[in-house]
Design an enzyme around this catalytic site. Structure first.
Site, PDB file in Angstrom:
ATOM      1  N   SER A 176      -5.874  -2.524   0.791  1.00 65.63           N
ATOM      2  CA  SER A 176      -5.942  -1.083   0.950  1.00 65.63           C
ATOM      3  C   SER A 176      -7.178  -0.571   0.217  1.00 65.63           C
ATOM      4  O   SER A 176      -7.388  -0.908  -0.949  1.00 65.63           O
ATOM      5  CB  SER A 176      -4.665  -0.481   0.352  1.00 65.63           C
ATOM      6  OG  SER A 176      -4.719   0.923   0.382  1.00 65.63           O
ATOM      7  N   LYS A 227      -7.171  -1.665   5.328  1.00 69.21           N
ATOM      8  CA  LYS A 227      -6.529  -0.348   5.502  1.00 69.21           C
ATOM      9  C   LYS A 227      -7.379   0.674   4.763  1.00 69.21           C
ATOM     10  O   LYS A 227      -7.654   0.500   3.576  1.00 69.21           O
ATOM     11  CB  LYS A 227      -5.110  -0.415   4.944  1.00 69.21           C
ATOM     12  CG  LYS A 227      -4.480   0.905   4.535  1.00 69.21           C
ATOM     13  CD  LYS A 227      -2.987   0.745   4.290  1.00 69.21           C
ATOM     14  CE  LYS A 227      -2.503   1.572   3.106  1.00 69.21           C
ATOM     15  NZ  LYS A 227      -1.055   1.439   2.878  1.00 69.21           N
ATOM     16  N   LYS A 240      -7.730   4.470   3.352  1.00 69.54           N
ATOM     17  CA  LYS A 240      -7.037   5.718   3.029  1.00 69.54           C
ATOM     18  C   LYS A 240      -7.829   6.854   3.659  1.00 69.54           C
ATOM     19  O   LYS A 240      -9.073   6.878   3.551  1.00 69.54           O
ATOM     20  CB  LYS A 240      -6.990   5.899   1.502  1.00 69.54           C
ATOM     21  CG  LYS A 240      -6.078   4.898   0.815  1.00 69.54           C
ATOM     22  CD  LYS A 240      -4.640   5.214   1.160  1.00 69.54           C
ATOM     23  CE  LYS A 240      -3.671   4.440   0.290  1.00 69.54           C
ATOM     24  NZ  LYS A 240      -2.278   4.798   0.600  1.00 69.54           N
ATOM     25  N   ASP A 266      -4.321   5.076   6.564  1.00 67.18           N
ATOM     26  CA  ASP A 266      -3.121   5.613   5.896  1.00 67.18           C
ATOM     27  C   ASP A 266      -3.421   7.012   5.389  1.00 67.18           C
ATOM     28  O   ASP A 266      -4.336   7.203   4.583  1.00 67.18           O
ATOM     29  CB  ASP A 266      -2.747   4.690   4.719  1.00 67.18           C
ATOM     30  CG  ASP A 266      -1.489   5.159   3.996  1.00 67.18           C
ATOM     31  OD1 ASP A 266      -0.842   6.113   4.468  1.00 67.18           O
ATOM     32  OD2 ASP A 266      -1.160   4.554   2.952  1.00 67.18           O
ATOM     33  N   GLU A 300      -0.861   5.407   9.558  1.00 62.30           N
ATOM     34  CA  GLU A 300       0.340   5.412   8.727  1.00 62.30           C
ATOM     35  C   GLU A 300       0.607   6.813   8.181  1.00 62.30           C
ATOM     36  O   GLU A 300      -0.291   7.442   7.612  1.00 62.30           O
ATOM     37  CB  GLU A 300       0.103   4.417   7.573  1.00 62.30           C
ATOM     38  CG  GLU A 300       1.298   4.183   6.691  1.00 62.30           C
ATOM     39  CD  GLU A 300       0.994   3.186   5.570  1.00 62.30           C
ATOM     40  OE1 GLU A 300      -0.093   2.558   5.587  1.00 62.30           O
ATOM     41  OE2 GLU A 300       1.832   3.055   4.674  1.00 62.30           O
ATOM     42  N   ASP A 346       5.888   5.367   6.613  1.00 61.64           N
ATOM     43  CA  ASP A 346       6.055   4.825   5.258  1.00 61.64           C
ATOM     44  C   ASP A 346       7.022   5.756   4.522  1.00 61.64           C
ATOM     45  O   ASP A 346       8.238   5.530   4.506  1.00 61.64           O
ATOM     46  CB  ASP A 346       4.671   4.752   4.580  1.00 61.64           C
ATOM     47  CG  ASP A 346       4.713   4.438   3.088  1.00 61.64           C
ATOM     48  OD1 ASP A 346       5.797   4.115   2.565  1.00 61.64           O
ATOM     49  OD2 ASP A 346       3.663   4.519   2.415  1.00 61.64           O
ATOM     50  N   LYS A 364       8.621  -0.792   1.919  1.00 56.09           N
ATOM     51  CA  LYS A 364       8.350  -0.908   0.477  1.00 56.09           C
ATOM     52  C   LYS A 364       9.709  -0.945  -0.208  1.00 56.09           C
ATOM     53  O   LYS A 364      10.447   0.055  -0.162  1.00 56.09           O
ATOM     54  CB  LYS A 364       7.579   0.299  -0.033  1.00 56.09           C
ATOM     55  CG  LYS A 364       6.127   0.345   0.344  1.00 56.09           C
ATOM     56  CD  LYS A 364       5.511   1.619  -0.203  1.00 56.09           C
ATOM     57  CE  LYS A 364       4.039   1.721   0.146  1.00 56.09           C
ATOM     58  NZ  LYS A 364       3.573   3.113   0.036  1.00 56.09           N
ATOM     59  N   GLY A 389       2.531  -1.940  -0.488  1.00 58.18           N
ATOM     60  CA  GLY A 389       2.305  -2.263  -1.894  1.00 58.18           C
ATOM     61  C   GLY A 389       2.213  -0.977  -2.684  1.00 58.18           C
ATOM     62  O   GLY A 389       1.882   0.078  -2.128  1.00 58.18           O
TER      63      GLY A 389
HETATM   64  O1  NPG Z   1      -1.798  -3.017  -2.336  1.00 59.16           O
HETATM   65  O2  NPG Z   1      -0.445  -2.534  -3.964  1.00 59.16           O
HETATM   66  C1  NPG Z   1      -1.216  -2.202  -3.057  1.00 59.16           C
HETATM   67  C2  NPG Z   1      -1.436  -0.720  -2.822  1.00 59.16           C
HETATM   68  C3  NPG Z   1      -1.505  -0.329  -1.382  1.00 59.16           C
HETATM   69  O3  NPG Z   1      -2.408   1.722  -0.606  1.00 59.16           O
HETATM   70  C4  NPG Z   1      -1.494   1.166  -1.184  1.00 59.16           C
HETATM   71  N1  NPG Z   1      -0.451   1.815  -1.658  1.00 59.16           N
HETATM   72  O4  NPG Z   1       0.427   4.853  -0.049  1.00 59.16           O
HETATM   73  O5  NPG Z   1       0.853   2.816   0.408  1.00 59.16           O
HETATM   74  C5  NPG Z   1       0.380   3.661  -0.337  1.00 59.16           C
HETATM   75  C6  NPG Z   1      -0.302   3.246  -1.620  1.00 59.16           C
HETATM   76  C7  NPG Z   1       0.416   3.663  -2.883  1.00 59.16           C
HETATM   77  C8  NPG Z   1      -0.070   3.250  -4.091  1.00 59.16           C
HETATM   78  C9  NPG Z   1       1.528   4.463  -2.874  1.00 59.16           C
HETATM   79  C10 NPG Z   1       0.552   3.616  -5.275  1.00 59.16           C
HETATM   80  C11 NPG Z   1       2.144   4.824  -4.044  1.00 59.16           C
HETATM   81  C12 NPG Z   1       1.665   4.409  -5.238  1.00 59.16           C
END
Ligand code: NPG
Length: 376
Positions: free
Chosen positions: A142, A168, A170, A195, A220, A245, A269, A297
């Site tokens: 990400s 991915k 953001k 996302d 997403e 999500d 998740k 994640g």
């Molecule tokens: O690879 O651990 C990872 C992070 C991936 O982008 C990521 N997570 O919105 O999915 C999400 C975002 C996130 C991170 C959401 C931290 C909440 C807390």
């Protein structure tokens, strides 16, 4: 299984670089770990799990201080009472804490630590317990919102060189079509998805359709987490598949969103849905409906990442997840770091989550320790 004690351990985890999303910029995580002491068939075992609550309630309503509070006041006492009343099993944790509304991330960490202890006591790896079909899982990464497109291209290039098989990006209003176009033009036919973390509204449908020409795997969570019908309308207005999500908080929510045509793909998740057992139910619901899933994640340390890898090995996880290597986020992890190998990460094979904190790293990173259930 006898529950002997539950300890909360907070560790300070600085990120290798700031991670910017539409809901904020993270520089470090204040991570809450649970350490469960238990006895299985007369043998002492220790279970570990990581809570994914953030420092602030900006991704979800949960945050670390609140998790600690609800665990101490309600969740741990409820499970301790259930354990005192009869044989404690991992399946008994959710019913024991059901009276508490919401707080899924806090419920997830407690159930996972108990599940880990139980599996270690029975010498069963989490991946096998959940029904894993693979020994290694393809790894995506990400990429946060950046100040400029050249900066983004340099970051993506580095991740592709490292071997990540899916990127991915953001996105948010003002950082969407142009960065996507730039990445697609520069890197060609890579697996690419975006996302939005709820940053758009129903009025943005025509704008989001401008992403259609870039052949994204998915977009997403474009809209508010409660806007299921909005996602269903958007799914009819854009060609890019919609993935949910934040909206998917349970197997029931997944079944409803699918029935309403609100998503083509689901991000699972475990923290968001209350644990790995509910995650498996969501996997099963989606698989029966022909909906691909992937493992999200939440900047986990090796403790949370280990368990996510076990889940991502289930057969319905047909898209690469946000299961990156430890060094994507942390220069020094609290466990032996997870490494990328040919674009995949090996699923842990030891009992339970299959990994422990390194004692000297844990000691160095720890900011506080509190017994939520003092050892009896
Ligand atoms: O690879 O651990 C990872 C992070 C991936 O982008 C990521 N997570 O919105 O999915 C999400 C975002 C996130 C991170 C959401 C931290 C909440 C807390």
């Amino acid at each position: 299984m006898n529950l002997v004690g539950v300890e909360a351990i907070r560790i300070a985890m600085p990120l290798v670089s700031p991670f910017r999303t539409s809901f904020g910029t993270e520089h470090a995580r204040d991570v809450l770990l649970l350490r469960v002491l238990a006895r299985v068939n007369g043998v002492d075992v220790v279970g570990w799990a990581e809570c994914v609550s953030g420092d602030d309630p900006y991704y979800s309503s949960e945050y670390v201080e609140a998790s600690l509070d609800v665990l101490r006041r309600y969740l741990v006492p409820a499970v301790a009472a259930a354990a005192a009343a009869g044989e404690l099993t991992p399946d008994a944790v959710a019913p024991a804490t059901d009276r508490v509304k919401g707080h899924r991330m806090s419920k997830a960490v407690l159930e996972t630590a108990i599940l880990d202890a139980w599996l270690r006591g029975h010498q069963v790896p989490l991946a096998r317990h959940l029904g894993a079909a693979r020994t290694a899982v393809p790894s995506g990464v990400s990429v946060g919102i950046m100040d400029s497109v050249p900066e983004l291209l340099a970051a993506v290039e580095g991740y592709l060189e490292a071997g990540y098989v899916r990127i991915k990006l953001k996105i948010e209003p003002g950082w969407d079509v142009e960065p996507v176009r730039a990445v697609r033009e520069r890197f060609g036919d890579i697996l690419l998805q975006v996302d939005a973390n709820t940053a758009y509204t129903r009025a943005d449908a025509a704008h989001l359709a401008r992403l259609d020409p870039f052949d994204l795997l998915l977009i997403e969570q474009p809209l508010d987490e409660e806007d299921i019908l909005g996602h269903a309308a958007l799914a009819r207005a854009v060609r890019t598949p919609i993935c949910l999500d934040e909206s998917i908080v349970s197997a029931r929510a997944a079944a409803d969103a699918i029935a309403l045509g609100a998503c083509h793909i689901v991000n699972i998740k475990p923290g968001r849905v209350g644990g790995y057992l509910e995650s498996r139910r969501i996997h099963d619901v989606c698989r029966a409906a022909g909906i691909p899933v992937w493992c999200g994640g939440m900047l986990e340390t090796g403790i949370g990442r280990a368990a996510n890898l076990a889940l991502a090995a289930l057969p319905g996880f047909t898209l690469p997840g946000d299961t990156s290597a430890s060094r994507r986020y942390y220069a020094r992890d609290v466990t032996t770091p997870f490494e990328l190998d040919g674009g995949t990460i090996a699923v842990p094979t030891g009992p339970g989550i299959g990994i422990d904190p390194l004692p000297e790293m844990l000691a160095e990173l720890t900011t506080s320790r509190t017994w939520l259930l003092p050892p009896s």
